[in-house]
Design a protein around this motif. Structure first.
Motif, PDB file in Angstrom:
ATOM      1  N   ALA A   9       0.827  -1.206   0.000  1.00 14.24           N
ATOM      2  CA  ALA A   9       0.000   0.000   0.000  1.00 14.24           C
ATOM      3  C   ALA A   9       0.865   1.261   0.000  1.00 14.24           C
ATOM      4  O   ALA A   9       0.558   2.243  -0.693  1.00 14.24           O
ATOM      5  N   VAL A  10       1.959   1.240   0.743  1.00 19.23           N
ATOM      6  CA  VAL A  10       2.872   2.388   0.779  1.00 19.23           C
ATOM      7  C   VAL A  10       3.496   2.583  -0.602  1.00 19.23           C
ATOM      8  O   VAL A  10       3.617   3.722  -1.084  1.00 19.23           O
ATOM      9  N   ALA A  11       3.863   1.502  -1.259  1.00 23.84           N
ATOM     10  CA  ALA A  11       4.445   1.598  -2.595  1.00 23.84           C
ATOM     11  C   ALA A  11       3.429   2.163  -3.589  1.00 23.84           C
ATOM     12  O   ALA A  11       3.760   3.026  -4.408  1.00 23.84           O
ATOM     13  N   ALA A  12       2.188   1.689  -3.516  1.00 27.85           N
ATOM     14  CA  ALA A  12       1.159   2.178  -4.432  1.00 27.85           C
ATOM     15  C   ALA A  12       0.879   3.666  -4.184  1.00 27.85           C
ATOM     16  O   ALA A  12       0.740   4.451  -5.137  1.00 27.85           O
ATOM     17  N   ALA A  18       4.028  10.199  -6.978  1.00 31.83           N
ATOM     18  CA  ALA A  18       5.027  10.444  -8.020  1.00 31.83           C
ATOM     19  C   ALA A  18       4.336  10.810  -9.336  1.00 31.83           C
ATOM     20  O   ALA A  18       4.802  11.691 -10.073  1.00 31.83           O
ATOM     21  N   ALA A  19       3.212  10.161  -9.649  1.00 30.27           N
ATOM     22  CA  ALA A  19       2.478  10.481 -10.882  1.00 30.27           C
ATOM     23  C   ALA A  19       1.925  11.909 -10.829  1.00 30.27           C
ATOM     24  O   ALA A  19       2.003  12.652 -11.827  1.00 30.27           O
ATOM     25  N   VAL A  20       1.399  12.313  -9.695  1.00 33.30           N
ATOM     26  CA  VAL A  20       0.878  13.689  -9.559  1.00 33.30           C
ATOM     27  C   VAL A  20       2.020  14.697  -9.675  1.00 33.30           C
ATOM     28  O   VAL A  20       1.880  15.749 -10.311  1.00 33.30           O
ATOM     29  N   ALA A  35      11.332   6.253  -6.721  1.00 34.37           N
ATOM     30  CA  ALA A  35      12.416   5.385  -6.234  1.00 34.37           C
ATOM     31  C   ALA A  35      12.204   5.040  -4.763  1.00 34.37           C
ATOM     32  O   ALA A  35      12.355   3.874  -4.361  1.00 34.37           O
ATOM     33  N   TYR A  36      11.859   6.032  -3.948  1.00 31.45           N
ATOM     34  CA  TYR A  36      11.629   5.762  -2.530  1.00 31.45           C
ATOM     35  C   TYR A  36      10.409   4.867  -2.321  1.00 31.45           C
ATOM     36  O   TYR A  36      10.388   4.034  -1.422  1.00 31.45           O
ATOM     37  N   SER A  37       9.383   5.034  -3.127  1.00 29.74           N
ATOM     38  CA  SER A  37       8.162   4.245  -2.937  1.00 29.74           C
ATOM     39  C   SER A  37       8.355   2.794  -3.360  1.00 29.74           C
ATOM     40  O   SER A  37       7.620   1.920  -2.896  1.00 29.74           O
TER      41      SER A  37
END
Length: 149
Positions: A9-12, A18-20, A35-37
């Motif tokens: 969930a944190v990665a998503a 990142a997309a925004v 990269a962090y996600s």
């Protein structure tokens, strides 16, 4: 199981942020956020999260961390004492051998003759100076010569 879900969930969420950020034309920041996600997702996929969960609830693992901590404390203490004493045992022995050879390489015992009981002759002070001031300057001069100044 819960840890894998949370990490996914944190990665998503990170990829969404990142997309925004990329939509706002901040591509460098978006790439960094992506990269962090992806780090938590990679940790789940490699099994590190399972290993950490098993380690966190294992008394044997905590005892192992305690032993590692104790060894680190002992190692750092010996390094501090060694640094305070001035080197390793081998270096101290070499310095002691060098000092003995430099002082008297052929003497086996101190020579105690009739001259040993007489006070050492002091060099005559220069005219116009007091004896103690000349001694002070000669001491300073000897120290400076010793240090090569």
């Amino acid at each position: 199981m819960i840890a894998e879900t949370v990490c996914s969930a944190v990665a998503a969420a990170g990829l969404g942020i990142a997309a925004v950020t990329a939509y706002r034309k901040r591509f460098l920041a978006a790439t960094r956020i992506a990269a962090y996600s992806l780090v938590p997702l990679g940790l789940v996929m490699t099994g590190v999260v399972d290993w950490l969960a098993d380690t966190a609830f294992s008394p044997t693992a905590w005892a192992g961390f305690g032993v590692l901590g104790l060894s680190w404390v002992l190692f750092s203490t010996t390094r501090a004492v060694e640094r305070r004493r001035g080197g390793t045992r081998k270096e101290r022995r070499a310095a002691a051998r060098g000092a003995q050879e430099a002082v008297a390489p052929t003497a086996s015992a101190p020579s105690l003759g009739p001259a040993a009981h007489t006070p050492a002759a002091r060099p005559a002070a220069k005219p116009g100076t007091t004896g103690s001031a000349a001694d002070d300057f000669s001491d300073i001069e000897a120290i400076l010569k010793k240090h090569g100044i």
